[in-house]
Write a protein that holds these residues in place. Structure first.
Motif, PDB file in Angstrom:
ATOM      1  N   GLN A  43       0.811  -1.212   0.000  1.00 58.79           N
ATOM      2  CA  GLN A  43       0.000   0.000   0.000  1.00 58.79           C
ATOM      3  C   GLN A  43       0.847   1.265   0.000  1.00 58.79           C
ATOM      4  O   GLN A  43       0.386   2.328  -0.405  1.00 58.79           O
ATOM      5  CB  GLN A  43      -0.953   0.004   1.189  1.00 58.79           C
ATOM      6  CG  GLN A  43      -0.269   0.160   2.529  1.00 58.79           C
ATOM      7  CD  GLN A  43      -1.256   0.240   3.669  1.00 58.79           C
ATOM      8  OE1 GLN A  43      -2.403   0.613   3.465  1.00 58.79           O
ATOM      9  NE2 GLN A  43      -0.815  -0.112   4.857  1.00 58.79           N
ATOM     10  N   PHE A  44       2.099   1.168   0.453  1.00 63.47           N
ATOM     11  CA  PHE A  44       2.969   2.343   0.505  1.00 63.47           C
ATOM     12  C   PHE A  44       3.910   2.434  -0.700  1.00 63.47           C
ATOM     13  O   PHE A  44       4.555   3.465  -0.887  1.00 63.47           O
ATOM     14  CB  PHE A  44       3.794   2.331   1.791  1.00 63.47           C
ATOM     15  CG  PHE A  44       2.954   2.381   3.029  1.00 63.47           C
ATOM     16  CD1 PHE A  44       2.250   3.521   3.345  1.00 63.47           C
ATOM     17  CD2 PHE A  44       2.859   1.290   3.856  1.00 63.47           C
ATOM     18  CE1 PHE A  44       1.464   3.584   4.472  1.00 63.47           C
ATOM     19  CE2 PHE A  44       2.080   1.329   4.994  1.00 63.47           C
ATOM     20  CZ  PHE A  44       1.374   2.478   5.304  1.00 63.47           C
ATOM     21  N   MET A  45       4.013   1.403  -1.484  1.00 69.21           N
ATOM     22  CA  MET A  45       4.919   1.410  -2.631  1.00 69.21           C
ATOM     23  C   MET A  45       4.381   2.257  -3.783  1.00 69.21           C
ATOM     24  O   MET A  45       5.162   2.908  -4.485  1.00 69.21           O
ATOM     25  CB  MET A  45       5.156  -0.017  -3.126  1.00 69.21           C
ATOM     26  CG  MET A  45       5.888  -0.886  -2.136  1.00 69.21           C
ATOM     27  SD  MET A  45       7.533  -0.313  -1.803  1.00 69.21           S
ATOM     28  CE  MET A  45       8.306  -0.765  -3.315  1.00 69.21           C
ATOM     29  N   PHE A  46       3.084   2.266  -3.983  1.00 72.09           N
ATOM     30  CA  PHE A  46       2.505   2.978  -5.120  1.00 72.09           C
ATOM     31  C   PHE A  46       2.829   4.470  -5.129  1.00 72.09           C
ATOM     32  O   PHE A  46       3.282   4.991  -6.151  1.00 72.09           O
ATOM     33  CB  PHE A  46       0.992   2.744  -5.171  1.00 72.09           C
ATOM     34  CG  PHE A  46       0.324   3.416  -6.322  1.00 72.09           C
ATOM     35  CD1 PHE A  46       0.503   2.940  -7.608  1.00 72.09           C
ATOM     36  CD2 PHE A  46      -0.465   4.530  -6.125  1.00 72.09           C
ATOM     37  CE1 PHE A  46      -0.107   3.565  -8.683  1.00 72.09           C
ATOM     38  CE2 PHE A  46      -1.069   5.159  -7.186  1.00 72.09           C
ATOM     39  CZ  PHE A  46      -0.895   4.674  -8.468  1.00 72.09           C
ATOM     40  N   PRO A  47       2.612   5.208  -4.012  1.00 74.58           N
ATOM     41  CA  PRO A  47       2.919   6.642  -4.060  1.00 74.58           C
ATOM     42  C   PRO A  47       4.401   6.953  -4.270  1.00 74.58           C
ATOM     43  O   PRO A  47       4.742   8.021  -4.774  1.00 74.58           O
ATOM     44  CB  PRO A  47       2.470   7.169  -2.695  1.00 74.58           C
ATOM     45  CG  PRO A  47       1.608   6.129  -2.120  1.00 74.58           C
ATOM     46  CD  PRO A  47       1.989   4.832  -2.756  1.00 74.58           C
TER      47      PRO A  47
END
Length: 127
Positions: free
Chosen positions: A25-29
């Motif tokens: 969930q934190f890799m995308f941004p």
């Protein structure tokens, strides 16, 4: 410089989560600026390496590692290259500071599910 900047961001994610599945969930941004700068670089910067889009993407620390490398073969003024490097260094120091704040609290919160709201609290935690 780009390696240091993104290394600090990925280090902050690693400190905040304790399970590999939570990292997604934190890799995308974090990866989105890299992907967008490549796509815009190939479609816009190669056509107009001295245009405003190319200039501003070369100055923003999250897109400059890709955009400036695309612009370099076309000849970049020395002041633009120096300004881009200074802004990238400032961005690196800022991401290390944010990563250190997250790491300080994240290590102690083992087992807790992390959200974006929780990360923002960790950055400004006084304890």
């Amino acid at each position: 410089g780009g390696y240091l900047l993104y290394g600090a961001l990925f280090g902050a994610i690693g400190a905040a989560v304790d399970d590999q599945t939570d990292t997604q969930q934190f890799m995308f941004p974090i990866t989105m600026p890299l992907i967008l700068s490549y796509i815009i670089g190939v479609s816009v910067i190669l056509r107009n390496p001295d245009g405003p889009v190319a200039f501003w993407m070369s100055m923003i620390p999250f897109t400059s590692p890709i955009a400036m490398v695309i612009r370099l073969p076309f000849g970049v003024p020395a002041w633009q290259l120096a300004l881009s490097l200074v802004l990238l260094a400032i961005g690196f120091v800022g991401t290390v500071w944010v990563g250190a704040r997250i790491y300080r609290v994240g290590v102690l919160m083992y087992g807790k599910k992390v959200t974006y709201r929780e990360l923002s609290k960790w950055m400004f935690y006084k304890g």
